[in-house]
Design an enzyme around this catalytic site. Structure first.
Site, PDB file in Angstrom:
ATOM      1  N   ARG A  79     -28.900  18.843 -25.742  1.00  0.00           N
ATOM      2  CA  ARG A  79     -28.049  17.746 -25.245  1.00  0.00           C
ATOM      3  C   ARG A  79     -26.678  17.846 -25.902  1.00  0.00           C
ATOM      4  O   ARG A  79     -26.575  17.783 -27.126  1.00  0.00           O
ATOM      5  CB  ARG A  79     -28.704  16.406 -25.574  1.00  0.00           C
ATOM      6  N   HIS A 123     -19.229  10.676 -24.538  1.00  0.00           N
ATOM      7  CA  HIS A 123     -19.681  10.407 -25.898  1.00  0.00           C
ATOM      8  C   HIS A 123     -18.434  10.099 -26.731  1.00  0.00           C
ATOM      9  O   HIS A 123     -18.097  10.800 -27.672  1.00  0.00           O
ATOM     10  CB  HIS A 123     -20.473  11.590 -26.458  1.00  0.00           C
ATOM     11  N   GLU A 168     -24.499   5.444 -25.800  1.00  0.00           N
ATOM     12  CA  GLU A 168     -24.399   4.265 -26.661  1.00  0.00           C
ATOM     13  C   GLU A 168     -23.193   3.372 -26.327  1.00  0.00           C
ATOM     14  O   GLU A 168     -22.270   3.220 -27.142  1.00  0.00           O
ATOM     15  CB  GLU A 168     -24.343   4.688 -28.136  1.00  0.00           C
ATOM     16  N   ASN A 296     -31.587   6.279 -28.060  1.00  0.00           N
ATOM     17  CA  ASN A 296     -31.297   6.782 -29.396  1.00  0.00           C
ATOM     18  C   ASN A 296     -31.920   5.809 -30.374  1.00  0.00           C
ATOM     19  O   ASN A 296     -31.568   4.624 -30.395  1.00  0.00           O
ATOM     20  CB  ASN A 296     -29.784   6.879 -29.637  1.00  0.00           C
ATOM     21  N   TYR A 298     -32.920   4.983 -34.358  1.00  0.00           N
ATOM     22  CA  TYR A 298     -32.724   5.296 -35.770  1.00  0.00           C
ATOM     23  C   TYR A 298     -33.398   4.307 -36.714  1.00  0.00           C
ATOM     24  O   TYR A 298     -33.837   4.692 -37.794  1.00  0.00           O
ATOM     25  CB  TYR A 298     -31.222   5.334 -36.105  1.00  0.00           C
ATOM     26  N   GLU A 368     -31.796  10.836 -29.139  1.00  0.00           N
ATOM     27  CA  GLU A 368     -31.341  11.071 -30.515  1.00  0.00           C
ATOM     28  C   GLU A 368     -32.310  10.430 -31.482  1.00  0.00           C
ATOM     29  O   GLU A 368     -32.782   9.308 -31.247  1.00  0.00           O
ATOM     30  CB  GLU A 368     -29.967  10.427 -30.798  1.00  0.00           C
TER      31      GLU A 368
HETATM   32  O1  IFM Z   1     -23.420  10.721 -34.959  1.00  0.00           O
HETATM   33  C1  IFM Z   1     -23.895   9.649 -34.205  1.00  0.00           C
HETATM   34  C2  IFM Z   1     -23.859   9.986 -32.723  1.00  0.00           C
HETATM   35  O2  IFM Z   1     -22.576  10.342 -32.312  1.00  0.00           O
HETATM   36  C3  IFM Z   1     -24.295   8.780 -31.917  1.00  0.00           C
HETATM   37  N1  IFM Z   1     -25.556   8.263 -32.395  1.00  0.00           N
HETATM   38  C4  IFM Z   1     -25.729   8.067 -33.799  1.00  0.00           C
HETATM   39  C5  IFM Z   1     -25.318   9.304 -34.570  1.00  0.00           C
HETATM   40  C6  IFM Z   1     -25.495   9.088 -36.088  1.00  0.00           C
HETATM   41  O3  IFM Z   1     -24.697   8.030 -36.518  1.00  0.00           O
END
Ligand code: IFM
Length: 463
Positions: A79, A123, A168, A296, A298, A368
């Site tokens: 990606r 992005h 995002e 994404n 985290y 992500e």
């Molecule tokens: O680096 C970023 C990415 O550009 C978008 N998602 C989170 C990642 C880590 O912060």
């Protein structure tokens, strides 16, 4: 427990993810126009280490080496994002052949290695000329994004079939136009909601434009979703968690998947400035049918509502977007990455279930997932056990999601190689591959060798 990719469906996409401004460098070649990040990185104090993406990983020139590394890892998907200012220097008009040419060469190099390209169209590197005309605060930017997306799909539809419109939009809208910690660095409070709406509309314009250019395209969008918990069972904390879930997750999920803004978010924020530029006619466009949702993932937010009179409010507690006033994120004692993000692999299941509940038939991807740690290079090796464990736990969460019947189709590690981490500059490393920024030497870390061993890639031999 020992497991590997054979425990997953054979067609599961295993990849790494990157973004143009974070890795490409070469910001002033082949007709690329300036982006908002070129300008923002020049603002004193905006970037932690004062650096820019001018060189980054020099991927624009070294992409063949990077594709070879991906083949060594054993991934079957990659990606990346397309830099809008490479395609249209000022965000309008005909395509720049040199800019398109780069992404064609990259895609062809991937396909030669059996790696499927997944291209993100936005992005965060908006052409600076569009920002000069108001950027995402203006409806016209959404129209321009639709045009650009159709042009790119027309040009590259023979080598790219998987498209992600936005990455995002929460960050673009609220970090870009509310807290101002990302480009374009505006602090406009509730006006930032106009950016959110126009990003959604831009997505709604891009989907049909891509399909018109390429009828068999597979089109989706990527949202950053957070697992959400109330700090206590008190009514105030539970309501705070609902509110932050609304402002973070559902404000994008619902317009795209259900065709309307979340009613409770509208009630919380009031019709006024927040929603006054959102014609009802846009709702159907924003909900244009998609083929998959990218998530994404985290971390988890644990939300508390401090007692009235407390000085700890949204902005002070790291909740830097309008509507979060009076709320804070609390420390539950969970381990954290170098970004300070609490580690909750089980939260990945929460966000998959959240999206799945809206549209049980919709394929989902983790587009992500990854972690920053202060890596040390010792004797030519980076022994990043923390990152390896983080990834393993999250891959196991993917297995749990499949076990529950969630149509999860792929998992992309953020990120292939250490790169420009936005406001943090180069002070945060997320890569499976270490980059020595003085020489551009790439070294696969222990986490990368683990991923390769999991995937059966050549670099996994010592994993
Ligand atoms: O680096 C970023 C990415 O550009 C978008 N998602 C989170 C990642 C880590 O912060």
């Amino acid at each position: 427990m020992s497991f590997d990719r054979r425990d997953f469906p054979a067609d599961f996409a295993w990849g790494t993810a990157t973004a143009s401004y974070q890795i490409e460098g070469a910001t002033d070649v082949d007709g690329r126009g300036p982006s908002i990040w070129d300008a923002f990185t020049r603002v004193p104090g905006a970037i932690a280490d004062g650096r820019t993406g001018d060189l980054a990983d020099d991927h624009y020139r070294r992409f063949r080496e990077d594709v070879a590394i991906m083949a060594d890892l054993g991934v079957n998907a990659y990606r990346f994002s397309i830099a809008w200012p490479r395609i249209q220097a000022d965000g309008t008009g005909p395509v720049n052949p040199a800019g398109i040419g780069f992404y064609r060469e990259l895609s062809e190099a991937l396909l030669e290695r059996g790696i499927t390209p997944y291209a993100t169209l936005y992005h965060w590197d908006l052409p600076g000329a569009l920002e000069d005309r108001g950027g995402w605060l203006e409806r016209d930017t959404a129209e321009r994004f639709g045009d650009y997306s159709g042009l790119v799909a027309t040009e590259l539809g023979d080598v790219i079939t998987h498209w992600i419109t936005l990455n995002e939009p929460w960050c673009s809208a609220f970090l870009g136009y509310a807290s101002g910690v990302h480009a374009p660095g505006k602090r406009l409070g509730s006006l930032s909601s106009h950016a959110a709406h126009h990003l959604l509309l831009g997505h709604g314009r891009a989907v049909p434009a891509i399909r018109a250019a390429q009828p068999d395209a597979t089109v989706g969008v990527t949202l950053n979703l957070y697992s959400m918990r109330a700090a206590t069972d008190s009514a105030a904390d539970r309501d705070g968690a609902r509110r932050i879930d609304g402002l973070t997750n559902r404000i994008f999920l619902e317009p795209i998947l259900a065709g309307h803004y979340p009613p409770d978010v509208i009630t919380d924020l009031g019709e006024g400035e927040w929603f006054d530029r959102n014609p009802a006619a846009d709702a159907a466009d924003i909900a244009a049918p998609i083929d998959f949702l990218g998530i994404n993932y985290y971390s988890r937010h644990t939300v508390a509502a401090p007692p009235l009179g407390s000085s700890v409010t949204g902005a002070a507690a790291g909740l830097t977007y309008p509507g979060s006033e009076g709320l804070q994120l609390v420390d539950t004692g969970a381990d954290r990455t170098q970004m300070g993000w609490p580690i909750h692999p089980e939260g990945m299941l929460d966000v998959l279930e959240l999206a799945h509940a809206y549209r049980p038939d919709l394929p989902l991807y983790i587009t992500e997932n990854g972690s920053a740690y202060p890596d040390a290079m010792v004797d030519g090796e980076v022994e990043d056990e923390d990152r390896r464990r983080y990834l393993e736990q999250h891959v196991m969460a993917c297995a749990a999601a499949l076990h529950k019947g969630i149509p999860l189709k792929g998992y992309f590690v953020w990120t292939l190689a250490d790169n420009f981490e936005w406001a943090w500059g180069y002070s945060r490393r997320f890569g499976l591959v270490h980059v020595d920024y003085s020489t551009q030497k790439r070294t696969i870390k222990r986490s990368g060798r683990w991923f390769a061993a999991f995937l059966g890639g050549p670099a996994g031999g010592a994993g």
